[in-house]
Design a protein around this motif. Structure first.
Motif, PDB file in Angstrom:
ATOM      1  N   ASP A 226      -4.058   0.489 -11.254  1.00  0.00           N
ATOM      2  CA  ASP A 226      -3.670  -0.764 -11.333  1.00  0.00           C
ATOM      3  C   ASP A 226      -2.657  -1.380 -10.363  1.00  0.00           C
ATOM      4  O   ASP A 226      -2.603  -2.598 -10.294  1.00  0.00           O
ATOM      5  CB  ASP A 226      -3.119  -0.629 -12.823  1.00  0.00           C
ATOM      6  CG  ASP A 226      -4.100  -0.693 -13.946  1.00  0.00           C
ATOM      7  OD1 ASP A 226      -5.344  -0.903 -13.452  1.00  0.00           O
ATOM      8  OD2 ASP A 226      -3.843  -0.492 -15.010  1.00  0.00           O
ATOM      9  N   SER A 227      -1.770  -0.257  -9.889  1.00  0.00           N
ATOM     10  CA  SER A 227      -0.880  -0.760  -8.937  1.00  0.00           C
ATOM     11  C   SER A 227      -1.413  -1.473  -7.824  1.00  0.00           C
ATOM     12  O   SER A 227      -0.516  -2.432  -7.148  1.00  0.00           O
ATOM     13  CB  SER A 227       0.113   0.479  -8.433  1.00  0.00           C
ATOM     14  OG  SER A 227      -0.445   1.269  -7.766  1.00  0.00           O
ATOM     15  N   ARG A 228      -2.370  -1.257  -7.258  1.00  0.00           N
ATOM     16  CA  ARG A 228      -2.906  -1.999  -6.181  1.00  0.00           C
ATOM     17  C   ARG A 228      -2.975  -3.599  -6.479  1.00  0.00           C
ATOM     18  O   ARG A 228      -3.049  -4.331  -5.657  1.00  0.00           O
ATOM     19  CB  ARG A 228      -4.311  -1.371  -5.640  1.00  0.00           C
ATOM     20  CG  ARG A 228      -4.205   0.032  -5.272  1.00  0.00           C
ATOM     21  CD  ARG A 228      -3.214   0.446  -3.977  1.00  0.00           C
ATOM     22  NE  ARG A 228      -4.081  -0.399  -2.893  1.00  0.00           N
ATOM     23  CZ  ARG A 228      -4.765   0.499  -2.445  1.00  0.00           C
ATOM     24  NH1 ARG A 228      -5.492   1.732  -2.514  1.00  0.00           N
ATOM     25  NH2 ARG A 228      -5.353  -0.038  -1.279  1.00  0.00           N
ATOM     26  N   ILE A 229      -3.581  -3.643  -7.612  1.00  0.00           N
ATOM     27  CA  ILE A 229      -3.924  -5.230  -7.985  1.00  0.00           C
ATOM     28  C   ILE A 229      -2.566  -5.752  -8.575  1.00  0.00           C
ATOM     29  O   ILE A 229      -2.448  -6.859  -8.089  1.00  0.00           O
ATOM     30  CB  ILE A 229      -4.891  -5.162  -9.213  1.00  0.00           C
ATOM     31  CG1 ILE A 229      -6.286  -4.739  -8.587  1.00  0.00           C
ATOM     32  CG2 ILE A 229      -5.137  -6.561  -9.677  1.00  0.00           C
ATOM     33  CD1 ILE A 229      -7.378  -4.745  -9.672  1.00  0.00           C
ATOM     34  N   ASP A 230      -1.870  -5.133  -9.160  1.00  0.00           N
ATOM     35  CA  ASP A 230      -0.533  -5.549  -9.689  1.00  0.00           C
ATOM     36  C   ASP A 230       0.378  -5.934  -8.329  1.00  0.00           C
ATOM     37  O   ASP A 230       1.208  -7.029  -8.474  1.00  0.00           O
ATOM     38  CB  ASP A 230       0.550  -4.280 -10.331  1.00  0.00           C
ATOM     39  CG  ASP A 230      -0.209  -4.094 -11.703  1.00  0.00           C
ATOM     40  OD1 ASP A 230      -0.935  -5.140 -12.353  1.00  0.00           O
ATOM     41  OD2 ASP A 230      -0.233  -3.328 -12.487  1.00  0.00           O
ATOM     42  N   ALA A 231       0.282  -5.400  -7.262  1.00  0.00           N
ATOM     43  CA  ALA A 231       0.941  -5.813  -6.341  1.00  0.00           C
ATOM     44  C   ALA A 231       0.726  -7.279  -5.687  1.00  0.00           C
ATOM     45  O   ALA A 231       1.423  -7.864  -4.945  1.00  0.00           O
ATOM     46  CB  ALA A 231       0.745  -4.769  -4.977  1.00  0.00           C
ATOM     47  N   VAL A 232      -0.601  -7.626  -5.859  1.00  0.00           N
ATOM     48  CA  VAL A 232      -0.960  -8.937  -5.308  1.00  0.00           C
ATOM     49  C   VAL A 232      -1.194 -10.012  -6.176  1.00  0.00           C
ATOM     50  O   VAL A 232      -1.388 -11.288  -5.860  1.00  0.00           O
ATOM     51  CB  VAL A 232      -2.340  -9.003  -4.636  1.00  0.00           C
ATOM     52  CG1 VAL A 232      -1.995  -8.069  -3.243  1.00  0.00           C
ATOM     53  CG2 VAL A 232      -3.492  -8.261  -5.291  1.00  0.00           C
ATOM     54  N   ILE A 233      -1.265  -9.553  -7.630  1.00  0.00           N
ATOM     55  CA  ILE A 233      -1.097 -10.645  -8.689  1.00  0.00           C
ATOM     56  C   ILE A 233       0.153 -10.400  -9.653  1.00  0.00           C
ATOM     57  O   ILE A 233      -0.033 -10.685 -10.847  1.00  0.00           O
ATOM     58  CB  ILE A 233      -2.397 -10.851  -9.547  1.00  0.00           C
ATOM     59  CG1 ILE A 233      -2.509  -9.234 -10.107  1.00  0.00           C
ATOM     60  CG2 ILE A 233      -3.309 -11.184  -8.677  1.00  0.00           C
ATOM     61  CD1 ILE A 233      -3.955  -9.459 -11.284  1.00  0.00           C
ATOM     62  N   GLY A 234       1.362  -9.896  -9.055  1.00  0.00           N
ATOM     63  CA  GLY A 234       2.440  -9.527  -9.885  1.00  0.00           C
ATOM     64  C   GLY A 234       3.232 -10.500 -10.606  1.00  0.00           C
ATOM     65  O   GLY A 234       4.192 -10.404 -11.289  1.00  0.00           O
TER      66      GLY A 234
END
Length: 374
Positions: A201-209
């Motif tokens: 999840d952190s990979r996506i959270d980084a760009v839609i955080g």
């Protein structure tokens, strides 16, 4: 009353500094668009010229869980690679919620100016809630025919305590349910780039955080042919979810490489027709940069209408300000070259909000390695 606004300074004070907005201008009995809102001829929107009829049906996201799964993946990816937008249905956001949110938006903008002006920049009781008009009115030679309220999400408690009472509950639920859909779309788009993200999840959270809900209000305009609701631009973030009402007026620019064979020449725009229950998905600049140009951010603009006031409600999904953004290493390795440089996202935001709308190219020039034209 109209003579009161013959002087540009008095108009600017009334609309911007006093917080009356464009709606206050219209409610004053205005029968002609003031000079300050008249756009240069090349920026005006003529829906009978240089437009292409939209032919693509919305993408049914419920089919991701059936035998047509692979085809839906291909449809999403193809749309992101060409126009940079697509419409979705059966997206998991209740249609009743979308209708109630549009009603709530009209209630908020129907309130007296003083009740909206309390949220103006510099006086708002919460820095995450801002009421304004146009885009950067201090710098624009021609103002945009739009008022808005923007609400940056930090927590459920903050939203319920500080977002305007007319819209806070519906807007918060819209954000929460849309976020689930966006995460699934990002898993698809990132995996098509060769990124393994489903279990990280952190990979996506980084760009839609970071998430922000805007409610845009376009009052009925006496001279829509002279104005724009929003000038040409692409969104700075990763993905945008947009709720349209039934009036329409959103135009997306057709990339020269993907024009339909209709015998036309020059610059073309597609009007995105409102579809009951559908949401519009826009690719933003950040996703174009992450994909090293494979996905295309959608350059778009909005016209005004004479007969009815219009609302649109986007959710902007962006990286957090401190995030380092640049082409994904695996994509660069595959392409053999990086088309964009790395940068802190705060710097991209400062550039975006510090300039008037001049189109997608001027925005991406900030990040583009200049020996690449696109």
């Amino acid at each position: 009353m109209a003579s009161r606004f013959d002087n540009g300074n008095s108009l600017f004070d009334f609309v911007v500094r006093e917080g009356n907005g464009v709606k206050g201008l219209v409610d004053s009995g205005l029968s002609m668009v003031p000079d300050r809102y008249i756009q240069p001829i090349q920026e005006r929107i003529n829906d009978k010229q240089n437009t292409i009829s939209h032919k693509l049906p919305p993408i049914d996201l419920s089919k991701l869980d059936g035998p047509n799964h692979d085809q839906v993946l291909e449809d999403i990816t193809a749309a992101a690679e060409t126009l940079g937008f697509f419409q979705v249905i059966n997206h998991g956001v209740p249609v009743e919620l979308l209708e109630s949110l549009k009603d709530a938006a009209h209630r908020f903008f129907g309130r007296p100016p003083a009740e909206k002006a309390v949220y103006r920049h510099g006086v708002s009781p919460n820095s995450h809630v801002k009421y304004g008009t146009s885009f950067v009115p201090d710098k624009e030679k021609a103002l945009e025919w739009k008022d808005y309220i923007s609400m940056t999400y930090t927590s459920n408690t903050d939203a319920l305590d500080h977002w305007p009472k007319d819209v806070k509950e519906a807007a918060l639920e819209y954000l929460k349910t849309s976020s689930k859909m966006v995460r699934r779309l990002m898993e698809i788009l990132m995996s098509k780039l060769g990124e393994t993200v489903v279990d990280d999840d952190s990979r996506i959270d980084a760009v839609i955080g970071s998430k922000m809900v805007n409610i845009n209000f376009y009052p009925a305009c006496p001279n829509p042919e002279l104005t724009v609701g929003v000038g040409r631009h692409s969104d700075m973030g990763t993905l945008t979810v947009l709720l349209q009402d039934g009036i329409g007026g959103l135009y997306v620019k057709v990339d020269q490489d993907h024009q339909e064979d209709d015998g036309k020449n020059g610059e073309y725009w597609i009007e995105i027709p409102p579809i009951p229950g559908a949401l519009v998905i826009n690719v933003g600049d950040t996703l174009q940069i992450l994909s090293n140009g494979r996905y295309k951010s959608a350059e778009h603009r909005v016209r005004t209408t004479r007969s009815e006031s219009r609302v649109s409600i986007p959710i902007f999904m962006t990286p957090k300000a401190s995030e380092i953004i640049g082409p994904l290493p695996g994509v660069v390795e595959k392409d053999g070259v990086a088309r964009y440089r790395e940068f802190v996202f705060q710097d991209y935001m400062n550039n975006f909000f510090g300039n008037v709308h001049q189109g997608k190219k001027s925005q991406l020039d900030f990040a583009r390695l200049h020996h690449f034209a696109a």
